[in-house]
Motif scaffolding. Structure first.
Motif, PDB file in Angstrom:
ATOM      1  N   ARG A 178     -72.436 -21.712 -67.000  1.00  0.00           N
ATOM      2  CA  ARG A 178     -72.715 -22.123 -68.385  1.00  0.00           C
ATOM      3  C   ARG A 178     -72.671 -23.638 -68.593  1.00  0.00           C
ATOM      4  O   ARG A 178     -73.511 -24.170 -69.307  1.00  0.00           O
ATOM      5  CB  ARG A 178     -71.720 -21.450 -69.351  1.00  0.00           C
ATOM      6  N   TRP A 238     -76.054 -27.652 -69.851  1.00  0.00           N
ATOM      7  CA  TRP A 238     -75.490 -26.580 -70.678  1.00  0.00           C
ATOM      8  C   TRP A 238     -76.475 -25.421 -70.703  1.00  0.00           C
ATOM      9  O   TRP A 238     -77.647 -25.592 -71.030  1.00  0.00           O
ATOM     10  CB  TRP A 238     -75.232 -27.090 -72.097  1.00  0.00           C
ATOM     11  N   ARG A 239     -75.981 -24.223 -70.353  1.00  0.00           N
ATOM     12  CA  ARG A 239     -76.808 -23.026 -70.308  1.00  0.00           C
ATOM     13  C   ARG A 239     -76.217 -21.973 -71.256  1.00  0.00           C
ATOM     14  O   ARG A 239     -75.426 -21.119 -70.840  1.00  0.00           O
ATOM     15  CB  ARG A 239     -76.865 -22.497 -68.872  1.00  0.00           C
ATOM     16  N   THR A 241     -77.474 -19.409 -72.641  1.00  0.00           N
ATOM     17  CA  THR A 241     -77.861 -18.043 -72.263  1.00  0.00           C
ATOM     18  C   THR A 241     -78.453 -18.101 -70.857  1.00  0.00           C
ATOM     19  O   THR A 241     -78.683 -19.173 -70.299  1.00  0.00           O
ATOM     20  CB  THR A 241     -78.901 -17.452 -73.227  1.00  0.00           C
ATOM     21  N   ASP A 242     -78.727 -16.937 -70.297  1.00  0.00           N
ATOM     22  CA  ASP A 242     -79.313 -16.900 -68.959  1.00  0.00           C
ATOM     23  C   ASP A 242     -80.728 -17.465 -68.932  1.00  0.00           C
ATOM     24  O   ASP A 242     -81.224 -17.835 -67.860  1.00  0.00           O
ATOM     25  CB  ASP A 242     -79.336 -15.459 -68.437  1.00  0.00           C
TER      26      ASP A 242
END
Length: 470
Positions: A178, A238-239, A241-242
């Protein structure tokens, strides 16, 4: 004794140092050579800081290195084919009146030629969450050359700049899958060679020498210098969501002090007159004003081969990237970068020869924006197609544009393809067409030469790369 014209003989060198380091092959804002990744070029560098599977993130956003699960080596090669031709004319020194003679010479020919820009990168991830990367790249570069006797020869004839960056980066995944951070240290070497002609006919006319006239006695100067500098990179990935990723990258300013030599070639008529000019300036009984004596001192003792330095600060760059995986096959990407060109306010050259005064040129460039959008589509397990569009602003205006920097806003149109040869090897290819607006120039130099006209230019980028995962 004739009236003396204010004459700063080496202003063209100040223009040359900054112009060459900022011309950047005339296809990117200022000196930015973005060509460190063929994959990214295929989508006009959209998503350059968050795209998975591209080892150029060592410099484009070190935080994204944590997305690599395998040790990866990548080699990129981009050939920059610049085509640019001048059309215009001008008037010789010693005034702008109706008696001013036209500048002689041709249009300069095609000032560009195909130039390869290589890059190499390596990434290794450890089991403890740390990832290390290294990259060799060429972020700045230039090789342009006019015909030697072209109409604008007093502004520039040849400009060549080579830079090599070695970047060492590290990244750590703070929140697994994430959020990650990355930092990098940049070591940069820059080399420059800059040539232009000097109108000694105008100089001798201003000094009152009989028979002198503008353009009657050309000489030349060649400046060569190099320097080493250090900078840094900070990156965030920054992730939420997938399928969605955001990246932030900041590249610092890098301070340079180019150190080298200024080598002069003098026409015989001026070289023969120099001892007399120096003797006249040193004669306390000569009927000279302080300004005249100071100028004759420079003319009599200057224009000699000497060491030279030119401090220069390259600008910082801040980039925000985004990637959105819509489905298994299609991904959309975008980039926005700001280059802080206000750090290039002026360039001043200092000479070891005490009789050669420092030469300074005001630039007053403005900060610029680069934005791009792109997409990738997975045609099959073997092939991925990509494309993109970008708009790139110039830091120059009509009032700050020179023959070494015929720079304008430009548009990028890109296509790219990946071929997965095996589970470990992939090959990438890309093509970009860059179409600048037509830059216009209007220059009055320190010798009162007037040059005006416009450039027709385009740039073709051809790239190929290979990546191997261990």
């Amino acid at each position: 004794m004739q009236t003396y014209h204010r004459f700063i003989p080496l202003t063209a060198l100040a223009l040359g140092i900054a112009g060459a380091l900022t011309f950047g092959q005339a296809h990117a804002s200022g000196f930015q050579l973005k060509e460190n990744s063929v994959k990214a070029m295929g989508r006009a560098f959209a998503g350059s800081g968050v795209a998975k599977g591209d080892a150029s993130v060592v410099v484009n956003n070190p935080a994204t290195m944590t997305q690599f699960d395998e040790t990866t080596a990548q080699v990129d090669l981009t050939v920059i084919d610049l085509n640019a031709e001048f059309e215009g004319g001008g008037y010789a020194g010693n005034g702008l009146g109706p008696a001013a003679a036209p500048l002689t010479g041709g249009q300069g020919g095609d000032i560009g030629e195909p130039t390869p820009v290589p890059a190499m990168s390596f990434i290794h991830k450890f089991d403890n969450g740390l990832t290390f990367g290294a990259m060799v790249s060429a972020p700045f570069g230039l090789k342009t050359e006019y015909d030697k006797n072209w109409v604008g020869r007093y502004s520039s004839t040849k400009s060549e700049v080579k830079t090599v960056d070695v970047t060492l980066s590290a990244a750590y995944e703070i929140v697994p899958d994430r959020f990650s951070v990355g930092v990098g240290l940049i070591y940069e070497k820059a080399e420059a060679t800059l040539d232009n002609n000097i109108d000694f006919g105008t100089i001798m006319l201003g000094a009152g020498l009989p028979g002198a006239r503008p353009q009657s006695a050309d000489g030349s100067v060649s400046v060569q210098g190099d320097d080493h500098g250090l900078g840094w990179i900070l990156g965030l990935n920054w992730r939420p969501t997938d399928s969605l990723a955001f990246g932030f990258t900041h590249r610092s300013e890098i301070d340079h002090e180019l150190r080298g030599r200024a080598d002069f070639t003098l026409p015989a008529s001026f070289a023969g007159a120099q001892p007399g000019l120096a003797a006249l300036a040193a004669n306390p009984l000569a009927p000279l004003t302080p300004a005249q004596r100071a100028q004759l001192t420079v003319l009599g003792n200057g224009f000699r081969d000497t060491g030279a330095t030119a401090p220069l600060t390259t600008p910082s760059v801040t980039t925000v990237s985004m990637s959105w995986q819509l489905n298994e096959k299609l991904a959309l990407m975008a980039d926005y970068s700001q280059t802080d060109w206000h750090s290039v306010e002026a360039v001043t050259i200092y000479f070891d020869n005490a009789f050669q005064p420092a030469s300074s040129e005001d630039f007053s460039w403005t900060d610029t924006a680069f934005w791009s959008i792109g997409a990738e589509y997975q045609l099959s397990d073997k092939f991925t197609l990509r494309g993109g569009y970008a708009y790139d602003e110039t830091p120059t205006t009509f009032h700050t544009r020179t023959t070494r920097l015929p720079d304008e806003d430009r548009r990028w149109f890109s296509l790219g393809l990946t071929w997965n040869v095996s589970d470990h090897l992939e090959v990438n290819a890309a093509y970009t067409r860059i179409q600048p607006d037509k830059p216009k120039i209007g220059i009055i130099d320190s010798q009162r030469h007037v040059l005006f006209g416009e450039y027709s230019s385009n740039v073709n980028l051809f790239g190929v790369s290979g990546q191997y995962r261990f």
